[in-house]
Write an enzyme that holds these catalytic residues in place. Structure first.
Site, PDB file in Angstrom:
ATOM      1  N   GLN A   1       0.871  -1.343  -0.060  1.00 26.29           N
ATOM      2  CA  GLN A   1       0.067   0.062  -0.119  1.00 26.29           C
ATOM      3  C   GLN A   1       0.811   1.525   0.052  1.00 26.29           C
ATOM      4  O   GLN A   1       0.244   2.495   0.263  1.00 26.29           O
ATOM      5  CB  GLN A   1      -0.914  -0.013   1.210  1.00 26.29           C
ATOM      6  CG  GLN A   1      -2.163  -1.048   1.118  1.00 26.29           C
ATOM      7  CD  GLN A   1      -2.686  -1.304   2.531  1.00 26.29           C
ATOM      8  OE1 GLN A   1      -2.512  -0.527   3.313  1.00 26.29           O
ATOM      9  NE2 GLN A   1      -3.581  -2.272   2.492  1.00 26.29           N
TER      10      GLN A   1
ATOM     11  N   HIS B   1      -0.935  -0.025   5.526  1.00 21.93           N
ATOM     12  CA  HIS B   1      -1.501   0.894   6.817  1.00 21.93           C
ATOM     13  C   HIS B   1      -0.594   2.007   6.973  1.00 21.93           C
ATOM     14  O   HIS B   1      -0.012   2.528   8.154  1.00 21.93           O
ATOM     15  CB  HIS B   1      -1.798   0.057   7.942  1.00 21.93           C
ATOM     16  CG  HIS B   1      -2.753  -0.963   7.808  1.00 21.93           C
ATOM     17  ND1 HIS B   1      -3.223  -1.647   9.131  1.00 21.93           N
ATOM     18  CD2 HIS B   1      -3.591  -1.296   6.792  1.00 21.93           C
ATOM     19  CE1 HIS B   1      -4.194  -2.624   8.590  1.00 21.93           C
ATOM     20  NE2 HIS B   1      -4.460  -2.462   7.319  1.00 21.93           N
TER      21      HIS B   1
ATOM     22  N   GLU C   1     -14.896   3.417   9.776  1.00 20.36           N
ATOM     23  CA  GLU C   1     -15.253   4.612  10.532  1.00 20.36           C
ATOM     24  C   GLU C   1     -15.134   5.821   9.807  1.00 20.36           C
ATOM     25  O   GLU C   1     -14.377   6.041   9.088  1.00 20.36           O
ATOM     26  CB  GLU C   1     -14.425   4.429  11.935  1.00 20.36           C
ATOM     27  CG  GLU C   1     -14.760   3.222  12.738  1.00 20.36           C
ATOM     28  CD  GLU C   1     -13.863   3.444  13.976  1.00 20.36           C
ATOM     29  OE1 GLU C   1     -14.089   2.580  14.884  1.00 20.36           O
ATOM     30  OE2 GLU C   1     -13.348   4.227  14.135  1.00 20.36           O
TER      31      GLU C   1
ATOM     32  N   TYR D   1      -9.198   6.942  20.135  1.00 20.86           N
ATOM     33  CA  TYR D   1     -10.168   6.308  19.297  1.00 20.86           C
ATOM     34  C   TYR D   1     -10.275   4.911  19.419  1.00 20.86           C
ATOM     35  O   TYR D   1     -11.113   4.170  18.630  1.00 20.86           O
ATOM     36  CB  TYR D   1     -10.005   6.762  17.788  1.00 20.86           C
ATOM     37  CG  TYR D   1     -10.316   8.379  17.851  1.00 20.86           C
ATOM     38  CD1 TYR D   1     -11.546   8.742  17.299  1.00 20.86           C
ATOM     39  CD2 TYR D   1      -9.499   9.297  18.370  1.00 20.86           C
ATOM     40  CE1 TYR D   1     -11.821  10.061  17.474  1.00 20.86           C
ATOM     41  CE2 TYR D   1      -9.775  10.789  18.298  1.00 20.86           C
ATOM     42  CZ  TYR D   1     -10.931  10.952  17.877  1.00 20.86           C
ATOM     43  OH  TYR D   1     -11.299  12.555  17.867  1.00 20.86           O
TER      44      TYR D   1
ATOM     45  N   TYR E   1      -9.790 -10.691   9.577  1.00 19.67           N
ATOM     46  CA  TYR E   1      -9.980 -11.171   8.208  1.00 19.67           C
ATOM     47  C   TYR E   1     -10.038 -12.935   8.040  1.00 19.67           C
ATOM     48  O   TYR E   1     -10.705 -13.247   7.182  1.00 19.67           O
ATOM     49  CB  TYR E   1      -8.979 -10.910   7.290  1.00 19.67           C
ATOM     50  CG  TYR E   1      -8.740  -9.434   7.012  1.00 19.67           C
ATOM     51  CD1 TYR E   1      -9.717  -8.616   6.399  1.00 19.67           C
ATOM     52  CD2 TYR E   1      -7.699  -8.526   7.617  1.00 19.67           C
ATOM     53  CE1 TYR E   1      -9.639  -7.363   5.846  1.00 19.67           C
ATOM     54  CE2 TYR E   1      -7.732  -7.350   7.482  1.00 19.67           C
ATOM     55  CZ  TYR E   1      -8.948  -6.407   6.394  1.00 19.67           C
ATOM     56  OH  TYR E   1      -8.557  -5.150   6.382  1.00 19.67           O
TER      57      TYR E   1
END
Length: 484
Positions: free
Chosen positions: A195, A261, A356, A366, A377
């Protein structure tokens, strides 16, 4: 006389058939002002309660999480009834035929099938037939503005109807007024794996005077045979089609071997400070809840030169990273500013379920991974808590996961019936999500441009139009309202 089971549950005092109910402070979904005690007979016949009693311990508290999965043993009513009644001995699933009547098993199967329908509404593969789309409030034509990129991660708008576009593969472009791409040299070297790559781009609030821009990217280094990477923010000056005066104003610690991430969305606040997200890099057990010596799984706030505002919430906390604005995040890939309140809003990837929308407040936790509306997963729960004292609840969460990326409030007069709505790109289901708000509460959602492609970014431009960036092939579209 025996108290009703609902009363005992609301007091956090009962365990039924091996399933422990948590107290109201830990789980606001089981108890609270709207919780109505029921009789024991009603309690055990309610399929939603039976799911919590018999299924949630292994499959996640929210049934929607459970249904968003591959159904190895079938997902018809007969399949579900059989699996629950007789169990799957070789896979560790017990039989519940002795605990539930056939009537209750059938009701539970129907309850699960309703959840499957909720997932199925996202998953048809019918491609758009034209560039004209009917929405609930207006007709929209998608006008192609640019093509030729691979994964256009972000857009920023220049004077003269031009824009900057990052491509995750590391290339950086100017989209000219004639819709052609012009390469820009001097972008940082990136680790374009997983990513990672060249990610967000924004202009300095004083860009007209100083020509500064900011790029987020996956910075890397070697450690023996291993390649480590992290999220970094580069400041540079745009001179023609060249970047100069490049310098990293933030480099997240610690580096990681993982390749996902990164977070990486940026937004200047009304206070003039730079807010940005850093993902937890896949190490949820350590990074998001640790503020000492750890930048990962956080939203940060810095000055444009990389220095720290004196009123940052952890400036005076011994050992804490002073740039941290708040913590307990997984992977926020959308960030925007509310046009009226000036609050920073984000959207964030959950695991399977539990994406979210959040309003970012200073010093707050949070909750990831202590509280979550998603599961792993592999189908196993991450936490049995969706709420806990001292941890912030999201404004909204999605089950199933839509894979949100990019975030923008609709402003101006071109889209009058959308004004004040929130737009999120969906990577997983390849659409644009329109979210209608009343205050900070979500009251309605609409799926737009279904199967247009993985929507990586969405922005309101200075010309008053909404733009979206779609992946592979990389294309950028302008949303043009069409008079009926």
């Amino acid at each position: 006389m025996l108290k009703s089971i609902g009363t005992l549950v609301s007091a956090g005092l009962i365990t039924i058939i091996g399933f422990s109910f948590v107290s109201p402070e830990e789980d606001t979904n089981m108890a609270g002002p709207d919780f109505n005690p029921v009789s024991a007979a009603e309690f055990l016949s309610d399929p939603a309660v039976n799911y919590k009693t018999y299924c949630a311990g292994c499959h996640g508290e929210k049934m929607d999480m459970f249904v968003d999965r591959q159904w190895k043993h079938g997902n018809t009513k007969a399949d579900i009834f059989k699996s629950v009644k007789f169990g799957l001995e070789n896979e560790g699933m017990p039989a519940f035929g002795a605990s539930l009547s056939d009537k209750e098993l059938n009701a539970l199967a129907d309850y699960i099938l309703e959840g499957i329908k909720n997932v199925d509404k996202y998953t048809d593969n019918e491609k758009p037939a034209s560039d004209l789309f009917k929405t609930e409030e207006m007709d929209i034509r998608l006008e192609l503005v640019a093509e030729g990129t691979d994964i256009p991660w972000a857009m920023a708008f220049l004077p003269g109807q031009e824009m900057l576009v990052t491509d995750r593969n590391g290339k950086f472009y100017r989209v000219k007024a004639d819709k052609t791409l012009q390469s820009i040299s001097g972008a940082p070297e990136v680790l374009a794996r997983g990513q990672g790559g060249l990610m967000d781009v924004i202009l300095d609030p004083a860009f007209a005077q100083n020509k500064r821009i900011y790029l987020s990217y996956s910075k890397f280094k070697s450690e023996g045979a291993a390649v480590l990477a992290t999220t970094a923010i580069m400041q540079a000056k745009l001179e023609g089609n060249t970047l100069t005066e490049q310098k990293d104003i933030f480099v997240a610690e610690p580096y990681s071997r993982t390749q996902h991430h990164y977070g990486s969305r940026m937004q200047f606040g009304k206070d003039g400070y730079l807010y940005f997200s850093v993902g937890e890099r896949g190490n949820e057990k350590v990074n998001p809840q640790e503020i000492k010596g750890n930048d990962l799984g956080k939203v940060h706030r810095i000055k444009s030169d990389g220095s720290i505002p004196a009123d940052n919430p952890f400036v005076k906390t011994p050992g804490a990273e002073a740039s941290i604005y708040n913590y307990g995040h997984r992977n926020p890939q959308g960030m925007t500013i509310h046009p009226e309140t000036g609050k920073i809003w984000t959207n964030e990837h959950g695991p399977r379920g539990g994406d979210e929308i959040n309003i970012e407040e200073p010093g707050k936790n949070y909750g990831w991974p202590v509280i979550t509306y998603g599961i792993n997963y592999n189908g196993k729960p991450i936490s049995n808590l969706t709420a806990k004292a001292g941890m912030i609840q999201p404004v909204h969460y999605w089950i199933p996961s839509i894979g949100p990326s990019g975030l923008a409030f609709v402003a101006g007069d071109r889209y009058k019936n959308w004004k004040g709505n929130l737009l999120s790109g969906s990577l997983r289901f390849k659409f644009l999500q329109r979210t209608v708000l009343k205050g900070n509460k979500v009251v309605k959602e609409e799926i737009l441009f279904k199967n247009i492609g993985r929507v990586r970014d969405v922005r309101m431009a200075p010309d008053g139009f909404i733009y979206i960036a779609v992946e592979t092939p990389g294309r950028i579209y302008r949303l043009v309202p069409v008079d009926k």
